[in-house]
Design a protein around this motif. Structure first.
Motif, short mmCIF file in Angstrom:
data_model
loop_
_atom_site.label_atom_id
_atom_site.label_comp_id
_atom_site.label_asym_id
_atom_site.label_seq_id
_atom_site.Cartn_x
_atom_site.Cartn_y
_atom_site.Cartn_z
N PHE A 1 0.83 -1.20 0.00
CA PHE A 1 0.00 0.00 0.00
C PHE A 1 0.86 1.26 0.00
O PHE A 1 0.64 2.19 -0.77
CB PHE A 1 -0.92 -0.02 1.22
N LEU A 2 1.89 1.26 0.84
CA LEU A 2 2.76 2.42 0.92
C LEU A 2 3.58 2.58 -0.35
O LEU A 2 3.88 3.70 -0.78
CB LEU A 2 3.69 2.29 2.13
N SER B 1 1.40 4.16 -3.18
CA SER B 1 0.98 5.53 -2.91
C SER B 1 2.14 6.50 -2.80
O SER B 1 1.93 7.70 -2.65
CB SER B 1 0.16 5.58 -1.61
N ASP B 2 3.37 5.99 -2.90
CA ASP B 2 4.54 6.85 -2.79
C ASP B 2 4.70 7.67 -4.07
O ASP B 2 4.57 7.14 -5.19
CB ASP B 2 5.79 6.00 -2.55
N LYS C 1 -5.06 4.42 -3.94
CA LYS C 1 -4.17 4.19 -2.81
C LYS C 1 -3.57 5.50 -2.31
O LYS C 1 -3.40 5.70 -1.09
CB LYS C 1 -3.04 3.24 -3.23
N ARG D 1 -3.99 7.05 1.47
CA ARG D 1 -2.83 7.39 2.29
C ARG D 1 -2.89 8.83 2.78
O ARG D 1 -2.50 9.12 3.92
CB ARG D 1 -1.55 7.14 1.49
N LYS D 2 -3.38 9.74 1.94
CA LYS D 2 -3.46 11.15 2.33
C LYS D 2 -4.65 11.41 3.24
O LYS D 2 -4.77 12.51 3.80
CB LYS D 2 -3.57 12.02 1.08
#
Length: 889
Positions: A516-517, A520-521, A560, A564-565
C-alpha cells in the motif's frame, strides 16, 4: 386579493355588463368555470401565487397604461385588492376595463410569450406547448426555431451546442410542436399527427433510459424502446400507428435483422452523439445512409474531433450532396485549410485558406447551429480556466523512458526509411528489417506467425506508444499484472527487465508492487508529486476535486494515494454498475465531507453532473481532444456556483507533449472549419501529408527523445518571436517593433519564472492594472530548460490553454474592421499588437507584487492558488497603497 379573484380578472370580458359583476358573484363561481384548462406540468399555480403576493402597481410598466391613469395608480395603495375594489369605484367604467386588461399584459421576454414556429397567419398554428416553453432558456428557444426552419425546408441539420446546454430538451420541444402536442394527455391532437410517420431516435445505449425519462417529463408521446427482446411486437405497433417515437441504440440499429428499421418511412430521424458518424467506412455509417427520410438531425457538441473530412461525412449524411462530392470537398476545402495553417505557408496559401474558410463556414451555418456555454449561460456561471501543467518526470522515469526508446522494436520503426545494410537499394522496411525477431514486443505479437504480418513493422506503433504513455504516468503500469493471462505476464516481465535495467531495485523489483505504501509513494512519479502539492492547498480551502484518468490501473494507484493522504473520495469507472452511478454522483454533490471524485475519462453517459466540484485534474491526456474537454464539462455546466479551475498534467519531455500539441492542432482546425476563427499558426506539420510532417506527424516524431528540451514551450516561443507577422503581414513588422521600443518593453520572454501567472483567473489578471515600472526582471532560471521551476512543486512549465488557442472571430481582421470601424486599419493593427505588450506589462506587475509579498514568483503563484478572494484583494490594496506613498517619501 384571493387567487380565484385574480384568475377571474385574467379572463377576457365578453360582455360589457360583466364589468359590473360584484365580488360575491365572482367568488360563487366554481373553479371549473374559472379555469377549465389543466395546468401545465410546470407549477403555474405557484407562479400565480407569487404574483398575488408580490404584485405592485408601482413596478408596473408605465407604457401599459395611459400616463394620467398610471400616475393616479402609482400614487395610491400598492395593494392590488385595495386598488381594484376601493380605488376604482369613483372612476368610469372605461378606466376599470383598462386596468383589468392591463393584468393580461406580461413581459414579452418572459415565459408567457408563446413560442410560435409557424409564420403569422399560417393555419394550423405551430407552436411549442406552453408546458415546455415556460421552462426553456432563450438559447434553447432559438435552437427549437432552427430545427423547425430546417424541417419546413424538408432538409436536415445539426444542433452543435456544447454539452450541458440541453440538446435533448430542444429536440423534444421541436417534436412536440411538429406533432401538435399541448402537454395534456386528455386533449387529443385532433388526429392530425396520425398523418405523420413515426420519429426514430438513435443514441448510445447508455442514454436510452435518459431519453425515455425526458419524454415522460416533458411530453405525452407514445414512446417505445427498440432494444433487447420482443422487437417483433414493436413493428406491429408501428403498422397500427401506435408508435410516435422509437428509440434504439447505435449497435441495435447497425445489426438489426434484415434492415427492418430501414424499410420504414420515418417522418424525422434524430441521431444523438452524431459524431459517431464521422467514419464513412463504418457499418453504422452505411446503415444510417439507408434511412428513408430527408429530415435527418444530428445532436453533438463535438462536430469535428480529429480531421476536417469528419465534417464532410457528418454533413453528407444530414444533407446529402450539400457539400458536393468527397473529392471536391477534399480539394477545395480540406487541403487549402490545412496547408494555409502551416507556420511557414506562403502568403498566397494563407489568402486562399482564408477565402475557402469563409465560404465553408457560410455553407455549414445553413445547416448548423453551434453555441458555447460562454455565449449562452456564461452570465449564469463563474467561468472556467484551463491550465496545462508540464510536470518534471522523476530521474528514474527519465532513465526508463530513454531505455524504452532504444529497444530494437522502436529502432526498427525510426530507421524504417534508411537504406538496408545488406547492400540492397531497398529501404529497411522493405528488406531485411521488416520484422524484429530480436525485439521485446514484436515476438509476443507474432508468436503464432514468426514470418510477421502484412502490416509489419507498423503493427508495433500502437503497443510502443502505449508503453511510452504508461512510463510517463507511472512506472508500476509497465510491470506484470497478476490478473493478466500467464503469456501476457511473461511478455511484460521481459519488457520490464529490458527497460528498468540497473534501476530495478530502485522501483521495487519486476513484479507489481502490492504494498500500500509503495503504490501511494510519489517519489518516482513526477505527476503524482505535483498533484500532491496542488491538492494539499485545495483541500485546506474546502475545494472539491474531480480526478480523471484514462487507465483503470492508474485509478487504482491514485486510489491508494488518496487513502494514504486521508482524503474522503468516491470512485466511478467502467466496472461501476449503472444503477449505482447516479447515487454516487448525488452523494458527492450533496455531501460536504466528500473531497475527491475519482473517475474514468471513458465513463460517459448522462447524469454525471458533478457541479459541486470546482477543481478538475486530468491526469493523462487523450489523443482525441474531445475526451478531455468532455471530462472538464462534468463540472463546468449549468448549476455550477463556483469558478472552475482545470489542471491537465503532462509529463514534460515525453510523448505526452506531442499528444497535447496534436490536440492543439486538431482544436485549431476545428475552430477554423466550423466557426471560421482566426487561429495562430504554430506548427509546420500538415495532417496526412508526407511532404510536410513537420514536428507533429510521422513515426520519427512519435519516438523522438524530448527529454532535453521543452517541446511545447519552444514552439510557442518561436511563434511569439515573430510578433504579429503571420496575422497582419510583413508590412507591419517594423511598426510593431517601434511600438515596443516606445513602450520601453524588452524582448525578454517569460518561460519558467512567470509560469505562475497562468494560474490567475481572468478577472484577477485584469485586476493587476497598476502602473508598470521599467525595471529589469530577473530570469536566471529561464536558461535551465529541463530543471523544475520549483523542486517541491515539480512543475517545469505551464500555460493557459485559452491563451494558446486563438478565439478570434472573422476571416480577415483588417477587412472586417475596415467595414465596421471608423478608424483606419493601421490603428487597429497597433491595437492587435498591443495585446502582447499588455500581457508583458501584467507579468511585470505580477513579479512586483510577488516581491512586495516577500515571495518568489512561483511561491507567490502557489500562495495565490490557496488564498481566499478577500486575501487576494487585501494584498492588492496594500500594494497599491504603498505605491501611492512612494513618491511622497
Amino acid at each position: 386579493m384571493s387567487l380565484s379573484s385574480f384568475k377571474e380578472i385574467l379572463k377576457p370580458c365578453s360582455h360589457p355588463q360583466s364589468q359590473s359583476l360584484s365580488q360575491s358573484q365572482s367568488q360563487s363561481q366554481t373553479s371549473e368555470t374559472l379555469n377549465p384548462r389543466k395546468p401545465p406540468k410546470s407549477s403555474l399555480s405557484q407562479q400565480l401565487l407569487r404574483l398575488e403576493d408580490d404584485y405592485d402597481y408601482n413596478s408596473f410598466p408605465s407604457t401599459l397604461l395611459p400616463t394620467k391613469q398610471f400616475k393616479q395608480i402609482s400614487q395610491r395603495s400598492p395593494r392590488p385588492d385595495v386598488v381594484i375594489e376601493g380605488e376604482f369605484e369613483d372612476d368610469d367604467d372605461k378606466f376599470k376595463q383598462d386596468a383589468r386588461r392591463s393584468f393580461q399584459v406580461f413581459d414579452p421576454t418572459g415565459p408567457y410569450e408563446p413560442l410560435l414556429l409557424s409564420k403569422s397567419g399560417h393555419i394550423p398554428l405551430v407552436q411549442v406547448p406552453a408546458s415546455i416553453n415556460c421552462r426553456l432558456l432563450e438559447h434553447q428557444r432559438e435552437g427549437v426555431k432552427f430545427l423547425y426552419n430546417l424541417y419546413k425546408k424538408n432538409c436536415g441539420g445539426i444542433l452543435g451546442d456544447d454539452m450541458g446546454l440541453g440538446k435533448t430538451i430542444q429536440a423534444i420541444a421541436f417534436l412536440s410542436a411538429v406533432y401538435e402536442k399541448d402537454g395534456d394527455t386528455t386533449s387529443p391532437s385532433k388526429g392530425k399527427e396520425e398523418k405523420k410517420g413515426p420519429t426514430l431516435i438513435i443514441c448510445p445505449s447508455s442514454v436510452i433510459q435518459n431519453w425515455e425519462s425526458e419524454f415522460s417529463k416533458w411530453s405525452t408521446f407514445n414512446v417505445v424502446i427498440y432494444h433487447g427482446t420482443n422487437r417483433d411486437m414493436i413493428f406491429e405497433k408501428i403498422e397500427s400507428h401506435g408508435v410516435e417515437i422509437l428509440i434504439t441504440s447505435f449497435d441495435t440499429f447497425r445489426i438489426n435483422e434484415k434492415n427492418l428499421l430501414q424499410l420504414i418511412n420515418w417522418e424525422i430521424v434524430i441521431v444523438d452523439e452524431a459524431h459517431r458518424l464521422k467514419n464513412e467506412k463504418s457499418k453504422l455509417y452505411e446503415a444510417c445512409l439507408g434511412i428513408k427520410t430527408r429530415k435527418r438531425y444530428g445532436l453533438t457538441g463535438t462536430i469535428m474531433q480529429n480531421k476536417i473530412m469528419e465534417l464532410f461525412n457528418l454533413f453528407d449524411w444530414v444533407v446529402p450532396g450539400g457539400l458536393g462530392s468527397r473529392e471536391h470537398f477534399r480539394d477545395y476545402y480540406e487541403d487549402p485549410l490545412k496547408h494555409g495553417q502551416r507556420s511557414s505557408a506562403p502568403e498566397r496559401f494563407v489568402e486562399i485558406a482564408q477565402e475557402r474558410k469563409q465560404h465553408l463556414v457560410s455553407v455549414l451555418h445553413k445547416y448548423l447551429l453551434r453555441r458555447t456555454k460562454e455565449e449562452t449561460i456564461g452570465h449564469l456561471m463563474m467561468g472556467k480556466e484551463d491550465n496545462v501543467v508540464f510536470c518534471a518526470m522523476s530521474e528514474v522515469q527519465k532513465r526508463v523512458y530513454r531505455r524504452m526508446l532504444q529497444i530494437p522494436d522502436i529502432e526498427c520503426l525510426i530507421n524504417k526509411d534508411v537504406p538496408c545494410s545488406c547492400g540492397s537499394p531497398l529501404k529497411q522496411v522493405e528488406c531485411c528489417k521488416r520484422t524484429v525477431p530480436n525485439g521485446v514486443i514484436w515476438p509476443y505479437l507474432h508468436k503464432d506467425n514468426p514470418d510477421g504480418c502484412d502490416s509489419c513493422p507498423y503493427c508495433l506503433v500502437l503497443p510502443c506508444l502505449t508503453k511510452l504513455q504508461q512510463i510517463s504516468n507511472h512506472l508500476e503500469l509497465i510491470k506484470p499484472n497478476s490478473k493478466d493471462e500467464p503469456d501476457k505476464q511473461k511478455k511484460d516481465l521481459v519488457f520490464a527487465s529490458k527497460v528498468f535495467g540497473s534501476d530495478i531495485d530502485v522501483v521495487g523489483g519486476y513484479t507489481q508492487n502490492e504494498s500500500f505504501l509503495g503504490l501511494s509513494d510519489v517519489e518516482h512519479c513526477g505527476k503524482m508529486r505535483a498533484l500532491e502539492n496542488l491538492m494539499s492547498s485545495w483541500i485546506l480551502h474546502d475545494d472539491k476535486i474531480l480526478l480523471f484518468s484514462y487507465s483503470v490501473r492508474m485509478l487504482d494507484i491514485l486510489e491508494k494515494f488518496l487513502i494514504r493522504k486521508g482524503y474522503s473520495f468516491s470512485r466511478l469507472d467502467g466496472s461501476t454498475p449503472t444503477g449505482m452511478r447516479q447515487s454516487l454522483v448525488d452523494d458527492f454533490n450533496s455531501s460536504p465531507s466528500k473531497q475527491v471524485f475519482l473517475i474514468s475519462t471513458r465513463a460517459g453517459g448522462l447524469g454525471l453532473n458533478l457541479v459541486s466540484a470546482n477543481r478538475v485534474v486530468i491526469f493523462d491526456p487523450n489523443w482525441n481532444p474531445a475526451h478531455d474537454l468532455q471530462a472538464q464539462d462534468r463540472s463546468f455546466r449549468f448549476g455550477q456556483k463556483r469558478h472552475v479551475v482545470v489542471f491537465r498534467l503532462l509529463a514534460a519531455g515525453s510523448l505526452e507533449e506531442l499528444v497535447y500539441s496534436r490536440q492543439l492542432y486538431k482544436q485549431q482546425l476545428s475552430n477554423i472549419a466550423v466557426s471560421g476563427k482566426l487561429e495562430k499558426r504554430y506548427f509546420e506539420g500538415v495532417q496526412d501529408c508526407k511532404e510536410f510532417q513537420g514536428e507533429l506527424f510521422g513515426i520519427s516524431n512519435l519516438f523522438r527523445d524530448l527529454s532535453d528540451k521543452l517541446f511545447t514551450s519552444e514552439i510557442i516561443q518561436s511563434y511569439d518571436k515573430q510578433g504579429t507577422k503571420q496575422e497582419h503581414g510583413h508590412g507591419h513588422e517594423h511598426e510593431h517593433e517601434q511600438e515596443r521600443e516606445s513602450e520601453g518593453i524588452s524582448d525578454e520572454k517569460h518561460i519558467l519564472s512567470d509560469f505562475g501567472m497562468c494560474f490567475l483567473p481572468p478577472q484577477a489578471r485584469g485586476a493587476f492594472s497598476v502602473a508598470s515600472e521599467n525595471s529589469k526582471s530577473c530570469n536566471e532560471e529561464s536558461n535551465k530548460r529541463t530543471a523544475p521551476v520549483n523542486q517541491e512543486l515539480g512543475i517545469v512549465y505551464a500555460h493557459r490553454n485559452e491563451d494558446i488557442i486563438s478565439h478570434e472571430h472573422g476571416y480577415d481582421v483588417r477587412q472586417e474592421v475596415g467595414t465596421t470601424q471608423s478608424f483606419p486599419t493601421k490603428k487597429h493593427v497597433g491595437e492587435k499588437g498591443n495585446v502582447s505588450l499588455r500581457r508583458e506589462r501584467k507579468l511585470k506587475q505580477f513579479r512586483l507584487l510577488a516581491s512586495f509579498m516577500g515571495m518568489q514568483v512561483v511561491e507567490f503563484s502557489k500562495w495565490f492558488l490557496s488564498a481566499s478572494f478577500a486575501e487576494r484583494e487585501q494584498a492588492l490594496r496594500n500594494y497599491k497603497r504603498r505605491k501611492e506613498k512612494m513618491p511622497q517619501t
